[in-house]
Scaffold this motif. Structure first.
Motif, PDB file in Angstrom:
ATOM      1  N   GLN A  65       0.674  -1.128   0.144  1.00  0.00           N
ATOM      2  CA  GLN A  65      -0.143   0.066   0.237  1.00  0.00           C
ATOM      3  C   GLN A  65       0.770   1.313  -0.325  1.00  0.00           C
ATOM      4  O   GLN A  65       0.669   2.140  -0.711  1.00  0.00           O
ATOM      5  N   TRP A  90      -8.619  -2.210  -5.712  1.00  0.00           N
ATOM      6  CA  TRP A  90      -8.042  -3.140  -4.802  1.00  0.00           C
ATOM      7  C   TRP A  90      -7.175  -1.810  -3.360  1.00  0.00           C
ATOM      8  O   TRP A  90      -6.535  -0.920  -3.870  1.00  0.00           O
ATOM      9  N   SER A  91      -7.681  -2.726  -1.951  1.00  0.00           N
ATOM     10  CA  SER A  91      -6.762  -1.648  -0.913  1.00  0.00           C
ATOM     11  C   SER A  91      -5.788  -1.521  -1.186  1.00  0.00           C
ATOM     12  O   SER A  91      -5.372  -0.394  -0.804  1.00  0.00           O
ATOM     13  N   MET A  94      -5.291   1.690  -3.242  1.00  0.00           N
ATOM     14  CA  MET A  94      -5.383   3.448  -2.484  1.00  0.00           C
ATOM     15  C   MET A  94      -5.135   4.078  -2.755  1.00  0.00           C
ATOM     16  O   MET A  94      -5.297   5.823  -2.746  1.00  0.00           O
ATOM     17  N   ARG A 113     -14.916  -1.091  -3.889  1.00  0.00           N
ATOM     18  CA  ARG A 113     -14.753  -1.517  -2.526  1.00  0.00           C
ATOM     19  C   ARG A 113     -15.333  -3.651  -3.116  1.00  0.00           C
ATOM     20  O   ARG A 113     -16.843  -2.876  -2.679  1.00  0.00           O
ATOM     21  N   PHE A 119     -12.768  -0.423   6.417  1.00  0.00           N
ATOM     22  CA  PHE A 119     -10.825   0.299   7.271  1.00  0.00           C
ATOM     23  C   PHE A 119     -10.879  -0.038   7.792  1.00  0.00           C
ATOM     24  O   PHE A 119     -11.049   0.057   9.385  1.00  0.00           O
ATOM     25  N   LYS A 120      -9.101  -0.163   8.453  1.00  0.00           N
ATOM     26  CA  LYS A 120      -8.343  -0.925   9.696  1.00  0.00           C
ATOM     27  C   LYS A 120      -8.370   0.305  10.605  1.00  0.00           C
ATOM     28  O   LYS A 120      -8.267   0.440  11.769  1.00  0.00           O
ATOM     29  N   THR A 125     -10.128   5.514   6.853  1.00  0.00           N
ATOM     30  CA  THR A 125     -12.189   6.018   6.759  1.00  0.00           C
ATOM     31  C   THR A 125     -11.645   7.282   5.809  1.00  0.00           C
ATOM     32  O   THR A 125     -12.206   7.611   5.270  1.00  0.00           O
ATOM     33  N   TYR A 128      -9.473   7.924   2.896  1.00  0.00           N
ATOM     34  CA  TYR A 128     -10.097   7.542   1.683  1.00  0.00           C
ATOM     35  C   TYR A 128     -11.551   8.388   1.191  1.00  0.00           C
ATOM     36  O   TYR A 128     -11.714   8.892  -0.020  1.00  0.00           O
TER      37      TYR A 128
END
Length: 380
Positions: A65, A90-91, A94, A113, A119-120, A125, A128
């Motif tokens: 990422q 895809w993550s 991002m 998504r 989201f972690k 959050t 994005y």
């Protein structure tokens, strides 16, 4: 107005459902007059397949990422192709592609998504949903609800289900009787298929338990189409449970439509929140009744009692009851299959999905074009 779109697939090293989604969407958009480029890893499956399809590609690789090595390349791609819309799927893609699009002033930045996870962090959050992307798309309402629960504003995210190319998928190349003979399915037996990767979350163990419950009540053969890390485990478990003679392991098949056409019932007994199962749509595209679980996006596609049946996840008795109901009623199988076909054509076809994404692109671009920020970017 023809728009220039960059579909980002720089984190994909192999093939899968999301990769196929990107390729199919890109092809549909190109046919509608969009200038589409796919940013993808050189020499990997997405690039090779895109070139076979005649789609434009640009080389870019994001392995983590925060892998910034191709940040400059992504910015150059955006400049070279005069990109109006960047669409990330895809993550891993991002952050770096998102910042590249933001820095280059791309007016429309879409994040799709495809997975059912939140989201972690709160920071992620906010980053994005409020900074990097102008709009979020989820592949089911189930995924949308997950993002809203983790802090994404409801008016920033909308659902557009995956779509299946129904007409193309329904064009089988081998007739069902030939496939049944090849697989060893007796003529007088009802074939119950499960299609996909053999892994814990796909519910193969639950199907074994359901088969044991049903026993010899109906003439059934269960066909496992696919391969995966749990294949030997499932074979061993079938033997331990005394149902091995009822199961056929068909292995991985490129012609999954031919395999599904040979089934009487399609099962999707997933134990996780399957976001938007392609197999549900594929079964419906071939007029098969589908038995799924009340989890994830599956209940959004299957109308219980009309196009198929639903059971709670990991509930073998309920799954057995649903399979038995269909196994004992050929008319019900046919009527549900026909209703499923009508539903997938109306709501979950590739063209319907593309219509919705095209409307989203145009709406977001028109909104951005009217903003002061966009006019300032044009003047700079």
């Amino acid at each position: 107005m023809s728009l220039s779109v960059l579909q980002v697939a720089s984190s994909f090293a192999s093939w899968g459902g999301t990769e196929l989604h990107i390729l199919n969407l890109s092809d549909q958009l190109r046919q509608r007059g969009y200038d589409v480029t796919i940013a993808c890893r050189p020499g990997k499956w997405v690039e090779e397949r895109a070139k076979q399809m005649g789609l434009k590609t640009a080389s870019a690789t994001v392995e983590r990422q925060l892998d910034w090595r191709d940040y400059g390349r992504l910015r150059q791609i955006i400049r070279d192709h005069k990109i109006d819309i960047v669409h990330v799927h895809w993550s891993l893609d991002m952050v770096v592609p998102g910042f590249a699009a933001l820095k280059e002033g791309v007016p429309v930045r879409i994040l799709s998504r495809h997975m059912p996870y939140p989201f972690k962090s709160r920071f992620g959050t906010m980053l994005y949903s409020k900074v990097l992307f102008t709009r979020m798309v989820t592949v089911s309402n189930s995924v949308r609800n997950t993002l809203i629960k983790c802090g994404v504003a409801p008016d920033r995210v909308e659902t557009i289900h995956h779509g299946t190319n129904v007409e193309a998928f329904a064009k089988t190349t081998v007739d069902a009787k030939t496939v049944r003979k090849e697989l060893g399915i007796p003529d007088n037996h009802v074939a119950v298929g499960i299609v996909g990767r053999i892994a814990p979350e796909k519910g193969h163990t639950v199907l074994l338990e359901a088969a044991k419950i049903l026993g010899d009540k109906y003439p059934l053969r269960y066909v496992i189409i696919g391969s995966g890390p749990d294949e030997q485990k499932i074979k061993d478990l079938a033997a331990e449970m005394g149902v091995a003679d009822k199961f056929i392991f068909a292995g991985f098949r490129d012609d999954v439509n031919n395999a599904i056409s040979a089934m009487d019932v399609v099962t999707v007994p997933s134990t996780w929140n399957e976001p938007c199962s392609a197999v549900v749509q594929q079964g419906m595209a071939l007029s098969k009744p589908v038995v799924g679980t009340i989890a994830g996006g599956t209940p959004e596609m299957i109308v219980d009692g009309e196009t198929g049946l639903l059971a709670p996840p990991s509930d073998a008795p309920a799954l057995a009851e649903a399979i038995g109901r269909l196994a004992g009623d050929a008319f019900l199988r046919k009527s549900m299959g026909q209703a499923g076909y009508a539903r997938v054509v109306e709501k979950f076809s590739l063209s319907v999905m593309t219509d919705k994404i095209e409307e989203l692109y145009q709406r977001e671009f028109d909104k951005a074009r009217g903003s002061g920020a966009y006019q300032k970017a044009l003047a700079s």
